[in-house]
Design a protein around this motif. Structure first.
Motif, PDB file in Angstrom:
ATOM      1  N   GLY A 201     -12.070   9.789 -34.268  1.00  0.00           N
ATOM      2  CA  GLY A 201     -11.607  11.006 -32.826  1.00  0.00           C
ATOM      3  C   GLY A 201     -13.012  11.974 -33.071  1.00  0.00           C
ATOM      4  O   GLY A 201     -13.135  12.076 -34.043  1.00  0.00           O
TER       5      GLY A 201
ATOM      6  N   VAL B 144      -1.425   8.319 -31.699  1.00  0.00           N
ATOM      7  CA  VAL B 144      -1.847   9.420 -30.682  1.00  0.00           C
ATOM      8  C   VAL B 144      -0.714  10.065 -29.908  1.00  0.00           C
ATOM      9  O   VAL B 144       0.379   8.333 -29.904  1.00  0.00           O
TER      10      VAL B 144
ATOM     11  N   ASN C 134      -4.518  15.125 -28.096  1.00  0.00           N
ATOM     12  CA  ASN C 134      -3.747  14.359 -27.661  1.00  0.00           C
ATOM     13  C   ASN C 134      -3.637  13.543 -29.293  1.00  0.00           C
ATOM     14  O   ASN C 134      -3.120  12.474 -30.041  1.00  0.00           O
TER      15      ASN C 134
ATOM     16  N   TYR D  31      -9.218  15.204 -30.283  1.00  0.00           N
ATOM     17  CA  TYR D  31      -8.678  13.865 -29.305  1.00  0.00           C
ATOM     18  C   TYR D  31      -9.297  13.427 -29.779  1.00  0.00           C
ATOM     19  O   TYR D  31     -10.248  12.840 -30.331  1.00  0.00           O
ATOM     20  N   SER D  32      -8.642  11.788 -29.287  1.00  0.00           N
ATOM     21  CA  SER D  32      -8.282  10.214 -30.103  1.00  0.00           C
ATOM     22  C   SER D  32      -9.951  10.465 -29.208  1.00  0.00           C
ATOM     23  O   SER D  32     -10.313  10.278 -28.326  1.00  0.00           O
TER      24      SER D  32
ATOM     25  N   GLN E  40     -11.619  10.247 -26.130  1.00  0.00           N
ATOM     26  CA  GLN E  40     -11.051  10.827 -24.942  1.00  0.00           C
ATOM     27  C   GLN E  40     -12.269  11.901 -25.266  1.00  0.00           C
ATOM     28  O   GLN E  40     -12.179  12.483 -26.057  1.00  0.00           O
ATOM     29  N   ASP E  41     -12.850  12.543 -23.997  1.00  0.00           N
ATOM     30  CA  ASP E  41     -13.333  14.057 -23.430  1.00  0.00           C
ATOM     31  C   ASP E  41     -12.417  14.892 -23.499  1.00  0.00           C
ATOM     32  O   ASP E  41     -11.507  15.394 -23.265  1.00  0.00           O
TER      33      ASP E  41
END
Length: 443
Positions: A186, A443, A371, A359-360, A363-364
Motif C-alpha cells: 500500500g 488491514v 488503515n 493506506y492499503s 485506498q486513496d
C-alpha cells in the motif's frame, strides 16, 4: 569497471578506488579496519570491483601514525603487516594542494575528519573540483545542507556524488524508513522511529569528537534557519493523516520507558530524502518523527539536569569552551577524550524500531484515516565505532559497484536519495546491521 557514465569518466585511470582520509583519527582507525575487511572480501571474489581487487589508501598528516593504523588493522584481522598494496598519502585539511592531489588519485574519499563544520568543506571542494566522489559520517545539518547549497550543481556537472551522514547518523534511520515503505503493501504515509541503545556491564562511552559537533551544532541553530531560507525548500505536502507531534518527553506504552525527541540529524536527513524522492521521482512523501528511549524516571531526572545545563552553557562562548574542555563532566561520563574501550564496544548494541502507518492498495491516501500499520526494525552492533564504519564502507561500495542504480546525475545527496535503488540494505544485512519486519498487522 562497473561504473555509471558520470563516475566512469571522472574516475578513469585512478590509482585507488577508496582513500580513507583522517585514517589515524579515533573513528578513522575503525573505518580502515572495515575497508581492509572489504578488500579481503573483494580478493576472495565477493563484489564486482574490476579485477577482484579493492585498491585503497589511507591519508592523513603523519606517515608514522598511518603506518601504525594499518598495522593495527592487520593485527586485528589476524593478518601479517599490510603489504605495499595499501597506499599511504600525506595530506592536511589546511593544505588545499595536498587535498587536490589526494582527490585526483581516487574514485572515492571516505572523509573521517570532523567536526565537519570546521574541516569538512575543503575536502568536499577538493573532491568536486577533481572528480572524486565523497562520503562522510557527519551528523551536522548545517554542514550537510550548506554543502548542498554550495556544491550540488558543480558535483552534478562533474558527475560525482557527495553523500553525507553515511554513519550511524543517519543510515539506519534514512534507509529504515525506505525499507518500511517497501515492505508495506500500500502507501506508507507516516513513520516514527525509536532508538534504543543497550550496554553491557562496562557501560557506554562516546569519543568527544561527537560531543564537540553537538555543542557547535546547537550553538548555530539560527544560522540553519537562514541557510534553509537561502536554499528555498518548497514545503513537502502532507499525504494521509497528519503525524501528531509528541512532546519533548513522554512515556511509551510499547517500550514501557520514557522517551525524548532524538536530537541528532536523522529528522533533517530523512526529510531531505523524502523531498528528493517526491520532487525528482514523484513518490509519496513520508512524514517522520525520531525518538530515543531513555529508561525509567531516574534516567529522565539525570538527563533533564544535564540537558538544562548544556542548553544554558551552549549559548555563550565561555560556556562552549567549558563544555568542549570537560566533556566527561558535563555529559555524566558518556563522552570522553579516550572514547570507548573494546569491552564497552563489545557489550553495546542498538535497535531502531519503526512504526509505520498508511493506506492499503487501492485506498486513496487523501481520504479517510490510515488503515494499515507495519512495524520494522534495524538492529546492529555498537553504533559509533562498529556500526558506523560498516555503514560508511558499505555505502562506499554501493557507490562504486551499484552505479547503474544511483541517481542519474551527480550531486550532493542524503543517503536515502543516493542509495534508495541500490543493494545497500542487502550489503548491511550481510555485515550485521540487520533490517527486518517485526509485524504486519492486517488491514
Amino acid at each position: 569497471m562497473a561504473a555509471g557514465t558520470g563516475t566512469k569518466t571522472a574516475a578513469a585511470g585512478r590509482l585507488y578506488d577508496i582513500v580513507v582520509f583522517g585514517a589515524s583519527g579515533f573513528t578513522g582507525q575503525f573505518v580502515v579496519e572495515e575497508v581492509a575487511r572489504a578488500a579481503a572480501a573483494a580478493a576472495a571474489g565477493e563484489g564486482q570491483l574490476c579485477g577482484g581487487r579493492l585498491r585503497w589508501a589511507v591519508a592523513g598528516r603523519s606517515r608514522e601514525k598511518l603506518r601504525a593504523v594499518l598495522e593495527r588493522a592487520a593485527e586485528r584481522l589476524g593478518k601479517a603487516a599490510p603489504g605495499e598494496e595499501v597506499g599511504v598519502l600525506l595530506c592536511d585539511v589546511g593544505d588545499a594542494g595536498s587535498l587536490a592531489t589526494m582527490a585526483k588519485q581516487t574514485r572515492l574519499v571516505l572523509n573521517c575528519v570532523g567536526p565537519y563544520r570546521f574541516f569538512g568543506e575543503p575536502v568536499v571542494e577538493a573532491c568536486v573540483e577533481n572528480g572524486a566522489s565523497c562520503i562522510d559520517i557527519s551528523g551536522e545539518p548545517q554542514f550537510l545542507e550548506g554543502m548542498y547549497l554550495k556544491y550540488n550543481e558543480k558535483a552534478a556537472e562533474k558527475g560525482v556524488y557527495v553523500v553525507g551522514s553515511c554513519g550511524f547518523d543517519s543510515i539506519p534511520a534514512d534507509m529504515g524508513v525506505l525499507y518500511t515503505r517497501d515492505k508495506l503493501k500500500g502507501t506508507l504515509t507516516a513513520v516514527e522511529s525509536f532508538l534504543s541503545v543497550k550496554s553491557g556491564p562496562e557501560g557506554v562511552a562516546v569519543h568527544d569528537g561527537t560531543w564537540k559537533s553537538a555543542v557547535y551544532g546547537l550553538a548555530d541553530e539560527d544560522n540553519l534557519k537562514k541557510l534553509r531560507k537561502q536554499i528555498g525548500y518548497a514545503p513537502l505536502p502532507v499525504v494521509g493523516a497528519k503525524l501528531k507531534k509528541r512532546g519533548f518527553l513522554f512515556y511509551s506504552p510499547e517500550f514501557k520507558e520514557y522517551c525524548i525527541t532524538f536530537m541528532g540529524s536523522d529528522g533533517s536527513v530523512v526529510k531531505r530524502t523524502q523531498r528528493y524522492l517526491h520532487t525528482e521521482l514523484q513518490q509519496t512523501p513520508v512524514q517522520y518523527g525520531a525518538y530515543v528511549t531513555l529508561g525509567g524516571l531516574g534516567s529522565v531526572i539525570k538527563l533533564m539536569f544535564m540537558g538544562m545545563l548544556f542548553l544554558l552553557l551552549v549559548k555563550f562562548n565561555f560556556g562552549r569552551k567549558l563544555l568542549t574542555k570537560y566533556p566527561k563532566f558535563f555529559s555524566g561520563g558518556y563522552f570522553t577524550e579516550e572514547g570507548p574501550t573494546q569491552k564497552q564496544m563489545d557489550g553495546t548494541s542498538f535497535t531502531m524500531t519503526f512504526f509505520g502507518e498508511g493506506y492499503s492498495e487501492g485506498q486513496d491516501p487523501q481520504k479517510g484515516k490510515p488503515n494499515v500499520k507495519i512495524c520494522t526494525e534495524v538492529k546492529g552492533p555498537e553504533p559509533g565505532y562498529i556500526a558506523t564504519p560498516i555503514a560508511m564502507v558499505q555505502a562506499g561500495l554501493s557507490l562504486l559497484e551499484d552505479t547503474a542504480s544511483l541517481p542519474k546525475r551527480g550531486g550532493v545527496y542524503s543517503p536515502g536519495a543516493a542509495f534508495s535503488k541500490t543493494k545497500l540494505i542487502d550489503r548491511l544485512n550481510k555485515r550485521g546491521v540487520e533490517f527486518s519486519v517485526i509485524s504486519k498487522p492486517e488491514v
